[in-house]
Scaffold this motif. Structure first.
Motif, PDB file in Angstrom:
ATOM      1  N   GLY A 115       0.807  -1.213   0.000  1.00  0.00           N
ATOM      2  CA  GLY A 115       0.000   0.000   0.000  1.00  0.00           C
ATOM      3  C   GLY A 115       0.841   1.264   0.000  1.00  0.00           C
ATOM      4  N   MET A 116       2.130   1.114  -0.240  1.00  0.00           N
ATOM      5  CA  MET A 116       3.032   2.269  -0.235  1.00  0.00           C
ATOM      6  C   MET A 116       3.203   2.826  -1.640  1.00  0.00           C
ATOM      7  SD  MET A 116       6.206   1.036   2.100  1.00  0.00           S
ATOM      8  CE  MET A 116       5.959  -0.019   3.519  1.00  0.00           C
ATOM      9  N   ASN A 117       3.439   4.137  -1.700  1.00  0.00           N
ATOM     10  CA  ASN A 117       3.844   4.695  -2.980  1.00  0.00           C
ATOM     11  C   ASN A 117       5.342   4.433  -3.132  1.00  0.00           C
ATOM     12  OD1 ASN A 117       5.346   6.825  -1.731  1.00  0.00           O
ATOM     13  ND2 ASN A 117       3.516   8.094  -1.644  1.00  0.00           N
ATOM     14  N   ARG A 118       5.894   4.800  -4.262  1.00  0.00           N
ATOM     15  CA  ARG A 118       7.297   4.486  -4.536  1.00  0.00           C
ATOM     16  C   ARG A 118       8.241   5.138  -3.523  1.00  0.00           C
ATOM     17  NH1 ARG A 118       8.494   5.458 -10.517  1.00  0.00           N
ATOM     18  NH2 ARG A 118       6.978   3.813 -10.758  1.00  0.00           N
ATOM     19  N   LYS A 119       7.960   6.390  -3.177  1.00  0.00           N
ATOM     20  CA  LYS A 119       8.821   7.111  -2.232  1.00  0.00           C
ATOM     21  C   LYS A 119       8.815   6.441  -0.856  1.00  0.00           C
ATOM     22  CE  LYS A 119       9.782  11.709  -0.515  1.00  0.00           C
ATOM     23  NZ  LYS A 119       9.258  12.324   0.652  1.00  0.00           N
ATOM     24  N   GLU A 120       7.635   6.076  -0.370  1.00  0.00           N
ATOM     25  CA  GLU A 120       7.519   5.411   0.927  1.00  0.00           C
ATOM     26  C   GLU A 120       8.230   4.062   0.924  1.00  0.00           C
ATOM     27  OE1 GLU A 120       3.105   7.143   2.159  1.00  0.00           O
ATOM     28  OE2 GLU A 120       3.271   5.339   0.924  1.00  0.00           O
ATOM     29  N   PHE A 121       8.060   3.315  -0.152  1.00  0.00           N
ATOM     30  CA  PHE A 121       8.696   2.007  -0.291  1.00  0.00           C
ATOM     31  C   PHE A 121      10.213   2.145  -0.233  1.00  0.00           C
ATOM     32  CE2 PHE A 121      10.166  -1.701  -2.742  1.00  0.00           C
ATOM     33  CZ  PHE A 121       9.407  -2.723  -2.185  1.00  0.00           C
ATOM     34  N   CYS A 122      10.738   3.107  -0.964  1.00  0.00           N
ATOM     35  CA  CYS A 122      12.181   3.343  -0.996  1.00  0.00           C
ATOM     36  C   CYS A 122      12.712   3.716   0.388  1.00  0.00           C
ATOM     37  CB  CYS A 122      12.519   4.443  -1.991  1.00  0.00           C
ATOM     38  SG  CYS A 122      12.205   3.958  -3.702  1.00  0.00           S
ATOM     39  N   GLU A 123      12.013   4.592   1.076  1.00  0.00           N
ATOM     40  CA  GLU A 123      12.446   5.010   2.408  1.00  0.00           C
ATOM     41  C   GLU A 123      12.374   3.849   3.404  1.00  0.00           C
ATOM     42  OE1 GLU A 123       9.989   8.410   3.304  1.00  0.00           O
ATOM     43  OE2 GLU A 123      11.147   9.716   1.982  1.00  0.00           O
TER      44      GLU A 123
END
Length: 68
Positions: free
Chosen positions: A19-27
């Motif tokens: 359920g994460m966007n790309r930025k959240e996933f990366c962080e």
């Protein structure tokens, strides 16, 4: 070429399952944004072991979001 498509589909499936966007996933996983972007676009391939580790970690930490 098939390997790139598999990676592209798998990494996007894993990210969307959280359920994460790309930025959240990366962080969350400490992966550079550009790297994940290239994986999802199919211009670069993630190592198989990394995809397995991410899938395992996401499953064990109950990070899969309910889509209902």
């Amino acid at each position: 070429m098939e390997k790139l498509i598999d990676c592209q589909i798998e990494i996007k499936k894993l990210r969307e399952a959280t359920g994460m966007n790309r930025k959240e996933f990366c962080e969350c996983f400490g992966i550079p944004y550009r790297t994940v972007t290239e994986w999802e676009r199919g211009t670069r391939n993630a190592p198989d072991y990394l995809l397995r580790l991410l899938a395992y970690y996401i499953r064990m930490e109950n990070m899969v979001k309910d889509t209902r």
